[in-house]
Design a protein around this motif. Structure first.
Motif, PDB file in Angstrom:
ATOM      1  N   LEU A 125       0.850  -1.175   0.000  1.00  0.00           N
ATOM      2  CA  LEU A 125       0.000   0.000   0.000  1.00  0.00           C
ATOM      3  C   LEU A 125       0.896   1.239   0.000  1.00  0.00           C
ATOM      4  CD1 LEU A 125      -2.779  -0.921   2.616  1.00  0.00           C
ATOM      5  CD2 LEU A 125      -2.641  -1.494   0.177  1.00  0.00           C
ATOM      6  N   ALA A 126       0.801   2.032  -1.063  1.00  0.00           N
ATOM      7  CA  ALA A 126       1.591   3.262  -1.179  1.00  0.00           C
ATOM      8  C   ALA A 126       0.691   4.441  -0.833  1.00  0.00           C
ATOM      9  CB  ALA A 126       2.147   3.404  -2.590  1.00  0.00           C
ATOM     10  N   VAL A 127       0.945   5.069   0.314  1.00  0.00           N
ATOM     11  CA  VAL A 127       0.024   6.047   0.897  1.00  0.00           C
ATOM     12  C   VAL A 127       0.639   7.439   0.901  1.00  0.00           C
ATOM     13  CG1 VAL A 127      -1.401   6.558   2.920  1.00  0.00           C
ATOM     14  CG2 VAL A 127      -0.758   4.175   2.415  1.00  0.00           C
ATOM     15  N   ASN A 128      -0.136   8.444   0.458  1.00  0.00           N
ATOM     16  CA  ASN A 128       0.344   9.824   0.602  1.00  0.00           C
ATOM     17  C   ASN A 128       0.345  10.186   2.087  1.00  0.00           C
ATOM     18  OD1 ASN A 128      -2.535   9.976   0.798  1.00  0.00           O
ATOM     19  ND2 ASN A 128      -2.480  12.140   0.255  1.00  0.00           N
ATOM     20  N   HIS A 129       1.160  11.168   2.443  1.00  0.00           N
ATOM     21  CA  HIS A 129       1.375  11.406   3.878  1.00  0.00           C
ATOM     22  C   HIS A 129       1.444  12.897   4.171  1.00  0.00           C
ATOM     23  CE1 HIS A 129       2.236  10.425   7.897  1.00  0.00           C
ATOM     24  NE2 HIS A 129       3.548  10.318   7.847  1.00  0.00           N
ATOM     25  N   SER A 130       0.369  13.429   4.757  1.00  0.00           N
ATOM     26  CA  SER A 130       0.360  14.837   5.134  1.00  0.00           C
ATOM     27  C   SER A 130      -0.008  15.053   6.603  1.00  0.00           C
ATOM     28  CB  SER A 130      -0.614  15.623   4.247  1.00  0.00           C
ATOM     29  OG  SER A 130      -1.927  15.101   4.349  1.00  0.00           O
ATOM     30  N   HIS A 131      -0.413  13.954   7.297  1.00  0.00           N
ATOM     31  CA  HIS A 131      -0.805  14.085   8.702  1.00  0.00           C
ATOM     32  C   HIS A 131      -0.479  12.801   9.448  1.00  0.00           C
ATOM     33  CE1 HIS A 131      -3.219  14.850  12.284  1.00  0.00           C
ATOM     34  NE2 HIS A 131      -3.362  16.090  11.886  1.00  0.00           N
ATOM     35  N   ASN A 132      -0.274  12.927  10.759  1.00  0.00           N
ATOM     36  CA  ASN A 132       0.084  11.756  11.567  1.00  0.00           C
ATOM     37  C   ASN A 132      -0.998  10.677  11.583  1.00  0.00           C
ATOM     38  OD1 ASN A 132       2.679  12.459  12.412  1.00  0.00           O
ATOM     39  ND2 ASN A 132       1.909  13.720  14.086  1.00  0.00           N
ATOM     40  N   ILE A 133      -2.253  11.042  11.337  1.00  0.00           N
ATOM     41  CA  ILE A 133      -3.303  10.019  11.408  1.00  0.00           C
ATOM     42  C   ILE A 133      -3.434   9.220  10.109  1.00  0.00           C
ATOM     43  CG2 ILE A 133      -4.625  11.439  13.011  1.00  0.00           C
ATOM     44  CD1 ILE A 133      -6.756  11.629  10.698  1.00  0.00           C
TER      45      ILE A 133
END
Length: 244
Positions: free
Chosen positions: A72-80
């Motif tokens: 799973l390749a997930v974008n990341h802009s927040h800790n949640i």
């Protein structure tokens, strides 16, 4: 995972990693196999927390392969973002998580739910071996391909995702988490407002390789370019679907 950065053929930043065609890096076995049962427990905890605190709207979860290895390749802009995907994905997920998070009682907890500790300051061979073991055992590996929190737009990818995909042959499922940074909560400023909507959009699985079976550095660079095109395309589509 962060080694000495260099530039790929299309200007994307990639990091030094063991040769894709070489033997498994580091020790032949991981320090402690990531627990599939632990990852499933983590998924159930994530379901309770994410649906209890917010209102996830999940699109395309059926696109995650029902069995076998997957990334799973997930974008990341927040800790949640990571916990949100753990609680909305249909299978237990082993995320690569920075070692700084494994402090105090949180460390044993994260290990207990099958998460993989990684030192981002070096090419962490133990983490690479552990992550490959997850895929070798038919598990789901979660990666933030941008390497750290940022704009969450997949604009700059590190080489780790391409390496794991090429080395293992596992399909990549792009995941867009949208809405986690739109507003700040009144009770807890560092979190989205309680009971607000967060969208999680799973895309079509795809292969990172070009079908040639090559595992050279050049093949890794080319795979990174292809992956970035697919991830940014998925993010644009997810924004259209959700209106975000």
């Amino acid at each position: 995972m962060r080694g000495h950065p260099r530039r790929g053929e299309a200007g994307r930043q990639v990091t030094s990693l063991p040769s894709p065609g070489g033997p498994s890096p580091g020790r032949s076995t991981p320090r402690r196999p990531a627990s599939e049962r632990g990852a499933e427990i983590g998924r159930r905890i994530g379901v309770g927390l994410m649906y209890g605190l917010w209102k996830p709207r999940v699109l395309g979860a059926w696109r995650v392969p029902a069995s076998g290895p997957a990334i799973l390749a997930v974008n990341h802009s927040h800790n949640i973002d990571g916990p949100m995907v753990m609680g909305t994905a249909p299978r237990g997920t082993h995320f690569l998580i920075k070692r700084e998070a494994f402090v105090g009682p949180l460390g044993p907890f994260l290990e207990g739910i099958g998460q993989v500790k990684v030192d981002r300051a070096v090419a962490d061979r133990t983490a690479i071996t552990d992550a490959l073991a997850v895929l070798d055992q038919g598990g789901v590996l979660g990666i933030f391909p941008e390497g750290t929190r940022g704009e969450g737009d997949f604009a700059s990818l590190r080489a780790g995702l391409a390496y794991f995909a090429v080395r293992s042959g596992a399909p990549i499922v792009p995941v867009a988490v949208l809405g986690s940074t739109e507003r700040r909560g009144r009770l807890i400023k560092g979190l989205p407002p309680l009971r607000s909507r967060v969208d999680v959009v799973f895309g079509d699985a795809f292969e990172a390789g070009d079908g040639s079976g090559r595992r050279t550095r050049k093949a890794l660079d080319e795979a990174t370019v292809r992956i970035q095109d697919r991830l940014t395309g998925h993010l644009e589509n997810a924004r259209r679907l959700t209106g975000r």
